[in-house]
Design a protein around this motif. Structure first.
Motif, PDB file in Angstrom:
ATOM      1  N   PHE A 240       0.714  -1.125  -0.011  1.00 40.75           N
ATOM      2  CA  PHE A 240      -0.128  -0.064   0.094  1.00 40.75           C
ATOM      3  C   PHE A 240       0.660   1.361   0.013  1.00 40.75           C
ATOM      4  CE2 PHE A 240      -2.522  -3.144   2.471  1.00 40.75           C
ATOM      5  CZ  PHE A 240      -3.443  -3.193   1.528  1.00 40.75           C
ATOM      6  N   ALA A 241       2.033   1.217  -0.382  1.00 46.61           N
ATOM      7  CA  ALA A 241       2.975   2.189  -0.054  1.00 46.61           C
ATOM      8  C   ALA A 241       2.660   3.435  -1.027  1.00 46.61           C
ATOM      9  CB  ALA A 241       4.610   1.867  -0.077  1.00 46.61           C
ATOM     10  N   SER A 242       2.258   3.169  -2.260  1.00 45.64           N
ATOM     11  CA  SER A 242       1.978   4.096  -3.146  1.00 45.64           C
ATOM     12  C   SER A 242       0.707   4.773  -3.093  1.00 45.64           C
ATOM     13  CB  SER A 242       2.221   3.426  -4.689  1.00 45.64           C
ATOM     14  OG  SER A 242       1.047   2.687  -4.606  1.00 45.64           O
ATOM     15  N   LEU A 243       0.015   4.448  -2.216  1.00 43.24           N
ATOM     16  CA  LEU A 243      -1.299   5.028  -2.090  1.00 43.24           C
ATOM     17  C   LEU A 243      -1.541   6.612  -1.648  1.00 43.24           C
ATOM     18  CD1 LEU A 243      -4.078   2.626  -0.442  1.00 43.24           C
ATOM     19  CD2 LEU A 243      -4.311   3.865  -2.453  1.00 43.24           C
ATOM     20  N   PRO A 244      -0.401   6.864  -0.722  1.00 43.21           N
ATOM     21  CA  PRO A 244      -0.590   8.390  -0.282  1.00 43.21           C
ATOM     22  C   PRO A 244       0.052   9.164  -1.306  1.00 43.21           C
ATOM     23  CG  PRO A 244       0.475   7.060   1.397  1.00 43.21           C
ATOM     24  CD  PRO A 244       0.188   6.319   0.303  1.00 43.21           C
ATOM     25  N   ALA A 245       1.014   8.826  -2.184  1.00 41.43           N
ATOM     26  CA  ALA A 245       1.626   9.640  -3.200  1.00 41.43           C
ATOM     27  C   ALA A 245       0.589   9.483  -4.404  1.00 41.43           C
ATOM     28  CB  ALA A 245       2.794   8.840  -3.975  1.00 41.43           C
ATOM     29  N   VAL A 246      -0.088   8.636  -4.555  1.00 41.19           N
ATOM     30  CA  VAL A 246      -1.268   8.772  -5.786  1.00 41.19           C
ATOM     31  C   VAL A 246      -2.220   9.569  -5.396  1.00 41.19           C
ATOM     32  CG1 VAL A 246      -2.793   7.395  -7.105  1.00 41.19           C
ATOM     33  CG2 VAL A 246      -0.643   6.395  -6.755  1.00 41.19           C
ATOM     34  N   ALA A 247      -2.778   9.548  -4.101  1.00 44.32           N
ATOM     35  CA  ALA A 247      -3.886  10.186  -3.653  1.00 44.32           C
ATOM     36  C   ALA A 247      -3.415  11.682  -3.549  1.00 44.32           C
ATOM     37  CB  ALA A 247      -4.509   9.919  -2.311  1.00 44.32           C
ATOM     38  N   LEU A 248      -2.293  12.032  -3.168  1.00 41.43           N
ATOM     39  CA  LEU A 248      -1.942  13.671  -2.958  1.00 41.43           C
ATOM     40  C   LEU A 248      -1.595  14.064  -4.517  1.00 41.43           C
ATOM     41  CD1 LEU A 248      -0.823  15.852  -1.362  1.00 41.43           C
ATOM     42  CD2 LEU A 248       1.432  14.984  -1.434  1.00 41.43           C
ATOM     43  N   LEU A 249      -1.015  13.549  -5.307  1.00 46.07           N
ATOM     44  CA  LEU A 249      -0.555  13.932  -6.494  1.00 46.07           C
ATOM     45  C   LEU A 249      -1.734  13.962  -7.620  1.00 46.07           C
ATOM     46  CD1 LEU A 249       2.463  13.495  -5.563  1.00 46.07           C
ATOM     47  CD2 LEU A 249       2.730  12.627  -7.748  1.00 46.07           C
ATOM     48  N   PHE A 250      -2.721  12.999  -7.534  1.00 45.70           N
ATOM     49  CA  PHE A 250      -3.499  12.908  -8.687  1.00 45.70           C
ATOM     50  C   PHE A 250      -5.154  12.729  -8.201  1.00 45.70           C
ATOM     51  CE2 PHE A 250       0.236  10.763 -10.226  1.00 45.70           C
ATOM     52  CZ  PHE A 250       0.633  11.599 -11.332  1.00 45.70           C
ATOM     53  N   GLY A 251      -5.456  12.743  -6.742  1.00 48.28           N
ATOM     54  CA  GLY A 251      -6.722  12.916  -6.325  1.00 48.28           C
ATOM     55  C   GLY A 251      -7.238  14.391  -6.806  1.00 48.28           C
ATOM     56  N   PRO A 252      -6.982  15.168  -6.321  1.00 47.80           N
ATOM     57  CA  PRO A 252      -7.569  16.856  -6.416  1.00 47.80           C
ATOM     58  C   PRO A 252      -7.700  16.674  -8.092  1.00 47.80           C
ATOM     59  CG  PRO A 252      -5.609  16.853  -5.071  1.00 47.80           C
ATOM     60  CD  PRO A 252      -5.591  15.394  -5.415  1.00 47.80           C
ATOM     61  N   PRO A 253      -6.902  16.711  -8.903  1.00 47.26           N
ATOM     62  CA  PRO A 253      -7.275  17.091 -10.222  1.00 47.26           C
ATOM     63  C   PRO A 253      -8.475  16.231 -10.957  1.00 47.26           C
ATOM     64  CG  PRO A 253      -5.112  16.220 -10.429  1.00 47.26           C
ATOM     65  CD  PRO A 253      -5.583  16.361  -8.749  1.00 47.26           C
ATOM     66  N   THR A 254      -8.249  14.989 -10.375  1.00 52.23           N
ATOM     67  CA  THR A 254      -9.124  14.012 -10.652  1.00 52.23           C
ATOM     68  C   THR A 254     -10.579  14.370  -9.982  1.00 52.23           C
ATOM     69  OG1 THR A 254      -7.595  12.285 -10.977  1.00 52.23           O
ATOM     70  CG2 THR A 254      -9.702  11.289 -11.044  1.00 52.23           C
ATOM     71  N   TYR A 255     -10.649  14.802  -9.007  1.00 51.41           N
ATOM     72  CA  TYR A 255     -11.787  15.023  -8.349  1.00 51.41           C
ATOM     73  C   TYR A 255     -12.429  16.307  -9.180  1.00 51.41           C
ATOM     74  CZ  TYR A 255     -14.574  17.820  -4.970  1.00 51.41           C
ATOM     75  OH  TYR A 255     -15.494  18.548  -4.306  1.00 51.41           O
ATOM     76  N   LEU A 256     -11.563  17.230  -9.477  1.00 47.34           N
ATOM     77  CA  LEU A 256     -12.073  18.247 -10.236  1.00 47.34           C
ATOM     78  C   LEU A 256     -12.832  18.180 -11.586  1.00 47.34           C
ATOM     79  CD1 LEU A 256      -9.110  21.054  -9.358  1.00 47.34           C
ATOM     80  CD2 LEU A 256     -11.682  21.116  -8.471  1.00 47.34           C
ATOM     81  N   LEU A 257     -12.195  17.260 -12.114  1.00 47.78           N
ATOM     82  CA  LEU A 257     -12.622  16.488 -13.469  1.00 47.78           C
ATOM     83  C   LEU A 257     -14.032  16.019 -13.277  1.00 47.78           C
ATOM     84  CD1 LEU A 257      -9.469  15.619 -15.432  1.00 47.78           C
ATOM     85  CD2 LEU A 257     -10.735  17.693 -15.875  1.00 47.78           C
ATOM     86  N   GLY A 258     -14.258  15.589 -12.113  1.00 51.06           N
ATOM     87  CA  GLY A 258     -15.491  14.544 -11.988  1.00 51.06           C
ATOM     88  C   GLY A 258     -16.549  15.708 -11.906  1.00 51.06           C
ATOM     89  N   PHE A 259     -16.461  16.878 -11.687  1.00 49.62           N
ATOM     90  CA  PHE A 259     -17.819  17.747 -11.804  1.00 49.62           C
ATOM     91  C   PHE A 259     -18.243  17.927 -13.240  1.00 49.62           C
ATOM     92  CE2 PHE A 259     -16.348  18.733  -7.638  1.00 49.62           C
ATOM     93  CZ  PHE A 259     -17.198  19.364  -6.879  1.00 49.62           C
ATOM     94  N   VAL A 260     -17.376  17.735 -14.259  1.00 49.52           N
ATOM     95  CA  VAL A 260     -17.692  18.236 -15.578  1.00 49.52           C
ATOM     96  C   VAL A 260     -18.790  17.291 -16.178  1.00 49.52           C
ATOM     97  CG1 VAL A 260     -16.756  18.200 -17.914  1.00 49.52           C
ATOM     98  CG2 VAL A 260     -15.067  18.697 -16.207  1.00 49.52           C
ATOM     99  N   SER A 261     -18.842  16.060 -16.035  1.00 47.79           N
ATOM    100  CA  SER A 261     -19.979  15.285 -16.407  1.00 47.79           C
ATOM    101  C   SER A 261     -21.289  15.566 -15.898  1.00 47.79           C
ATOM    102  CB  SER A 261     -19.704  13.647 -16.135  1.00 47.79           C
ATOM    103  OG  SER A 261     -18.456  13.399 -16.916  1.00 47.79           O
ATOM    104  N   PRO A 262     -21.617  15.861 -14.718  1.00 48.28           N
ATOM    105  CA  PRO A 262     -22.755  16.036 -14.316  1.00 48.28           C
ATOM    106  C   PRO A 262     -23.275  17.688 -14.822  1.00 48.28           C
ATOM    107  CG  PRO A 262     -21.327  15.952 -12.424  1.00 48.28           C
ATOM    108  CD  PRO A 262     -20.825  15.398 -13.641  1.00 48.28           C
TER     109      PRO A 262
END
Length: 527
Positions: free
Chosen positions: A87-109
């Motif tokens: 699970f070592a890579s989870l914090p890095a993936v969440a920190l680096l790519f969670g916020p921009p992916t969350y923002l893009l989630g607004f586009v479809s609705p």
């Protein structure tokens, strides 16, 4: 999807590209998108506007600019989190790519709410169909066009620029001064981030070449008088710029060890090229030997030609295909096959299985030898891969030998030699052969690393239908990988290699020299 593929390349140098890393990437992206869909859906009826969608794209572009500038620092800062290795890579993936992916989630609705389609189901289906098509285009474009042509920073810049362009498109026809200023400011930040991230200096030294290949991230770094090839952030090969044929990494001296375990050697196959240290040395030292190399990545080959003094000839042939494919298709037989395609966190499982070992055995002469350069620990929890590979080889070859290169139970290069000769050689017999034969390198120190067969209970025989290589490598995640390097300008007999972490700066590393003057007419003969 393009950002997801890029995430795999950015995360790999620190955490590898195992199934656990990719599972973390896919899981985080899906979770962030789902949360973005949820939040965007709740707000869409009251707040959905083109301007708000444009802001989501601009914020995404700004975050991507931050990744260009500080992505490596953020990545390294998350490496010390006290998590189980898988699970070592989870914090890095969440920190680096969670916020921009969350923002893009607004586009479809938001897009569904603003759609001109009369029926809600039709509008939703239309938006998600377009989104899926965009994901397909992004996946193929990133995989087949962007990664082969550009570095990570340049690809991130492309994604950021596309986000800014989309935001401007949403503002049209009424862009206005404030909207234009916001878009221009984010675009300027992207340009500055790209310029700042392309300085070409790392903690390891001066970057003289880097590229994203279809298979890995590749960098060539010069530090003092040593040139090092990094693949996915890990040191793979090194060359002394003043003595190009010298064995800088000590484990490459072991490539000569099989010559003490067989008779005449006329043809050798290396599976994996890297900096081509072994193939170049064999061609230079053994005039009667022809060397073939199967290297799957064409960019590695071209890099070796430009930066590591590789020259093809009638005695050194390079084939850009996978090792198993090459062995399956060739009609040649070999006296020695060297497997040098394994890494600490990325092992092509198809080169580890009992079916592959049988194929290799079929392509070896009656007294042929298979040599495998593994990265593992010789004992302890991190030795699972070594012990499983040893057990797998024993299913095919009568005798298998293990030679750890650094001692102790640390993660290191462990050289495994498998022979078709059923008679087991002792350490004393190998030392006697070393005294009688001239193979260009005094191997007495290497022979003394000879170890008894490891226990293989509790580890599987690796097969094509069940080769849990990622699970076997998992205990090594987060452990220091020790590479042996040796002193230059010292005799081979007197050299004592220094143990250094693979992540340590090359300036702290000692190196070796066994003499770089080519032998006058050295051949490989039994004695």
């Amino acid at each position: 999807m393009g950002l997801e593929i890029l995430a795999g390349r950015m995360i790999a140098p620190q955490f590898g590209s195992s199934i656990y890393t990719w599972g973390s990437i896919i899981g985080v992206f899906l979770a962030a998108l789902s949360y973005g869909y949820h939040r965007g859906g709740k707000q869409a009826a009251a707040r959905a506007t083109n301007e708000r969608m444009a802001r989501a794209f601009l914020l995404t572009a700004a975050y991507v600019a931050g990744l260009v500038v500080a992505g490596d620092l953020l990545l390294r800062s998350t490496a010390g989190f006290p998590l189980p290795s898988r699970f070592a890579s989870l914090p890095a993936v969440a920190l680096l790519f969670g916020p921009p992916t969350y923002l893009l989630g607004f586009v479809s609705p938001y897009a569904a709410e603003l759609s001109t389609k009369r029926d809600l189901g039709e509008a939703s289906g239309h938006v998600y169909a377009l989104g899926t098509v965009g994901s397909i285009v992004g996946a193929f474009a990133t995989t087949y066009a962007l990664i082969p042509a550009f570095g990570i920073d340049q690809i991130a810049f492309v994604f950021g620029a596309l986000s800014v362009a989309t935001a401007v498109g949403l503002y049209l026809p009424d862009v206005g001064r404030d909207r234009a200023a916001a878009s221009g400011a984010v675009a300027a930040v992207l340009v500055v981030a790209l310029a700042g991230g392309a300085a070409g200096i790392t903690v390891e030294g001066r970057v003289v070449h880097e590229s994203q290949t279809p298979y890995q991230e590749l960098r060539v770094v010069d530090s003092v008088d040593t040139r090092t090839l990094y693949l996915d952030g890990q040191r793979h090969s090194a060359m002394d710029l003043e003595e190009p044929y010298r064995h800088v990494f000590d484990y490459t001296r072991y490539f000569h060890l099989p010559l003490l375990m067989t008779g005449d050697v006329d043809r050798v196959l290396f599976v994996g090229g890297g900096g081509f240290t072994g193939p170049k040395r064999f061609v230079r030292d053994y005039p009667n030997v022809t060397v073939d190399v199967a290297e799957i990545d064409p960019e590695v080959v071209s890099t070796a030609k430009e930066y590591f003094s590789l020259e093809e000839s009638d005695r050194l042939n390079v084939y850009t295909e996978g090792g198993r494919q090459f062995l399956r298709e060739t009609n040649r037989t070999y006296d020695l096959v060297v497997l040098d395609a394994y890494r600490k966190d990325k092992v092509p499982f198809q080169l580890t299985t009992v079916e592959f070992m049988r194929l290799a055995s079929d392509r070896l002469d009656d007294d042929g030898v298979l040599f495998a350069n593994l990265i593992s620990a010789p004992t302890g929890p991190a030795s699972e891969f070594y012990r499983a590979e040893y057990r797998t080889m024993r299913r095919v070859f009568p005798q298998v030998y293990g030679f750890p290169t650094a001692g102790g139970g640390i993660v290191q290069n462990v050289e495994v030699v498998a022979t078709k000769n059923a008679t087991r050689l002792t350490e004393a017999e190998l030392l006697a052969r070393n005294d009688r034969r001239d193979v260009g390198v005094n191997l007495s120190r290497e022979i003394r690393s000879y170890r008894s067969p490891p226990p293989t209970d509790g580890v599987p025989v690796l097969r094509d239908d069940h080769a849990p290589v990622d699970s076997l490598l998992d205990p090594m995640v987060g452990q220091r990988y020790v590479i042996q390097e040796t002193e230059p300008n010292a005799t081979a007999d007197a050299t004592t290699p220094a143990s250094v972490a693979a992540t340590g700066p090359p300036t702290q590393v000692a190196r070796e020299s066994d003499g770089s003057a080519p032998p006058s007419a050295r051949a490989v003969r039994s004695g």
